[in-house]
Design a protein around this motif. Sequence first.
Motif, PDB file in Angstrom:
ATOM      1  N   GLY A 256       0.810  -1.211   0.000  1.00 40.42           N
ATOM      2  CA  GLY A 256       0.000   0.000   0.000  1.00 40.42           C
ATOM      3  C   GLY A 256       0.841   1.257   0.000  1.00 40.42           C
ATOM      4  O   GLY A 256       0.559   2.216  -0.733  1.00 40.42           O
ATOM      5  N   SER A 597      -6.039 -11.499   1.200  1.00 46.27           N
ATOM      6  CA  SER A 597      -6.099 -10.597   2.353  1.00 46.27           C
ATOM      7  C   SER A 597      -5.108  -9.452   2.204  1.00 46.27           C
ATOM      8  O   SER A 597      -5.420  -8.296   2.523  1.00 46.27           O
ATOM      9  N   THR A 600      -6.529  -7.031  -0.423  1.00 54.63           N
ATOM     10  CA  THR A 600      -7.670  -6.265   0.095  1.00 54.63           C
ATOM     11  C   THR A 600      -7.215  -5.182   1.059  1.00 54.63           C
ATOM     12  O   THR A 600      -7.656  -4.025   0.981  1.00 54.63           O
ATOM     13  N   ALA A 601      -6.323  -5.541   1.972  1.00 53.47           N
ATOM     14  CA  ALA A 601      -5.834  -4.561   2.949  1.00 53.47           C
ATOM     15  C   ALA A 601      -5.023  -3.460   2.271  1.00 53.47           C
ATOM     16  O   ALA A 601      -5.134  -2.277   2.639  1.00 53.47           O
ATOM     17  N   LEU A 603      -5.390  -2.363  -0.792  1.00 52.53           N
ATOM     18  CA  LEU A 603      -6.332  -1.500  -1.507  1.00 52.53           C
ATOM     19  C   LEU A 603      -6.999  -0.513  -0.562  1.00 52.53           C
ATOM     20  O   LEU A 603      -7.131   0.684  -0.868  1.00 52.53           O
ATOM     21  N   LYS A 604      -7.415  -1.006   0.616  1.00 49.49           N
ATOM     22  CA  LYS A 604      -8.046  -0.108   1.581  1.00 49.49           C
ATOM     23  C   LYS A 604      -7.067   0.946   2.083  1.00 49.49           C
ATOM     24  O   LYS A 604      -7.459   2.091   2.335  1.00 49.49           O
ATOM     25  N   MET A 605      -5.793   0.577   2.207  1.00 49.95           N
ATOM     26  CA  MET A 605      -4.801   1.551   2.651  1.00 49.95           C
ATOM     27  C   MET A 605      -4.617   2.649   1.599  1.00 49.95           C
ATOM     28  O   MET A 605      -4.533   3.837   1.940  1.00 49.95           O
ATOM     29  N   GLU A 607      -6.817   3.632  -0.586  1.00 45.88           N
ATOM     30  CA  GLU A 607      -8.011   4.473  -0.562  1.00 45.88           C
ATOM     31  C   GLU A 607      -8.016   5.406   0.637  1.00 45.88           C
ATOM     32  O   GLU A 607      -8.445   6.565   0.538  1.00 45.88           O
ATOM     33  N   GLU A 608      -7.517   4.930   1.776  1.00 47.44           N
ATOM     34  CA  GLU A 608      -7.479   5.764   2.984  1.00 47.44           C
ATOM     35  C   GLU A 608      -6.514   6.932   2.821  1.00 47.44           C
ATOM     36  O   GLU A 608      -6.816   8.070   3.204  1.00 47.44           O
TER      37      GLU A 608
END
Length: 610
Positions: A256, A597, A600-601, A603-605, A607-608
């Motif tokens: 990320g 996993s 997914t993590a 990608l969320k990072m 986006e954050e």
Amino acid sequence: MGGAGAEAVIPLAAVVGILYALWQWFVVSRVKVSGYYQSLDTGNGYHGGPVFEMDRTEEDAGKGTPDERIIMAKCAEIQHAISVGAKSFLFTQYKYLSIFMTFFAIVIFLFLGSVNSFSTKEQPCTYTQNQNCKSALANAFFTTIAFLLGAFTSVFSGYLGMKVATYANARTTLEAQKGIAPAFKIAYRSGAVMGFLLASSGLLVLYISINLFKVYYGDDWEGLFESITGYGLGGSSVALFGRVGGGIYTKAADVGADLVGKVENNIPEDDPRNPAVIADNVGDNVGDIAGMGSDLFGSYAESTCAALYVASISSFGINHNLSAVLYPLLISAMGIIVCLFTTLFATDLLKIKAIPDISSVLKRQLLISTVLMTAGIAVVTFAALPKNFTIFNFTNDKRVKNWHLFLCVSIGLWAGLVIGYTTEFYTSNAYSPVRDVADSCRTGAATNVIFGLALGYKSTIIPSFAMAASIYTSFRLASIYGVAMAALGMLSTVATGLSIDAYGPISDNAGGIAEMAGMTHEVRRRTDALDAAGNTTAAIGKGFAIGSAALVSLALFGAYVSRSGIGSIDVLDPRVFAGLMVGSMLPYWFSAMTMKSVGTAALKMVEEVT
């Protein structure tokens, strides 16, 4: 060596290892980092934070240019953020882990207690003739206690490793201002704190557990060492959470941070404008240090417990030869002493004068510890074991000589060295494989991925042959007990292995802190050199973990077969073959879940941050 001598040597070596780790901690702590906050308004936007006070008297505390004070304050602030993040992750992980461990402990107690309908009556021993063993309910209770002790020791080891790493990363950065040698010593000494505390505390807790359980079991060594196997199960259960959970966090944060920084915004790695960098540095501590510490502890505990149980149902246990039964613990105790002397070569005897010296000094640590440990194995073997004895070989007894055990432990030890050197060859930028992968980047990412995958597959050839040779030889010499001792031989220098492994993430964090604090290019060049060597050492640690796990799994399976009384397994049996097919599928399933996993993590990072 008599039983009294063995019982004196084991705790003494463990205590010496703990004291040596505390001494290393004291040396590292001499690079002072103040824990207080002071106002520091320089007009450049910084208005306070934890401030470094490095080797200064009270009279000199206010000296230094404003820029130097800002850099020190930033270093302290970054170190504090990394420490808080790592502690937050581990506490969250341990919260869920405690629920799992409680539930699993209940399952173990109920499952083992139900073997004889929770009977409290003594029963005839399986292997010791004309003697009664303790009840199934007692075995269930003590196995559960051993399981919880192993889990607690593993949790303690992982948390301790994280604390040491976050304590030392900024100190390594500050020492890099003086030169490459001081920075290397701080990073390596910090790794040694973790390595020796983990090896020594694991040995000491296991030794104390055996002696406490012996108060109840008395002469029932078969039941005693069967129940103590729960210690290894507890350690490996926590290792699953630490290695997988910490590993997913580590790689998700790494990917990320790179995606949102270098790829999307074209800013350098560890740039302070990228908030994901802190998460990346946190991941180095919770995955590559806390997770790896738990992983290697689990392998050590499992191999030791498997060897102890097989010994207890062999002539060692039947004749109550305590020094021979405790032979695995004596090997580990000798390993601590050998690793202590080995560490002196890195910190005091071999001087780091230039950047190229770093890799050579670390590589010599593996060779020196292996050579010294070979001599130590010989001393322990011929002092603790009788010349001739019998080892339980499934349904038969196998005649073994003491030098057979020396060869078993030694071949595991040297197989570990082969794995370590092979891993170093395929991951160090000093050799052609890594340079070929780097050169493939000239034509784009596709060829880079192809070259990298090919290199990874090729790197498994030599370690696989080394593992096959050690398994075949040790089994031929001393059956499944020999395989367990080969695994323990590979892990006998775990203190040095963990010191080298923990050095890597500490150096990586130091480089990130130097970049985020705005230090000079020369400081960054030194930390990058430490980090480059650290990436290789981290890979070596993973090689040891995987190699030892392969040996341990076979040893545990052999111990299970011995306890269950199974004489042979027919691969042509359709039930067995079907089980093999399902078992071979599980690693791919498990890998797919972990990779998903991570994606997914990550990608969320991204986006954050964006």
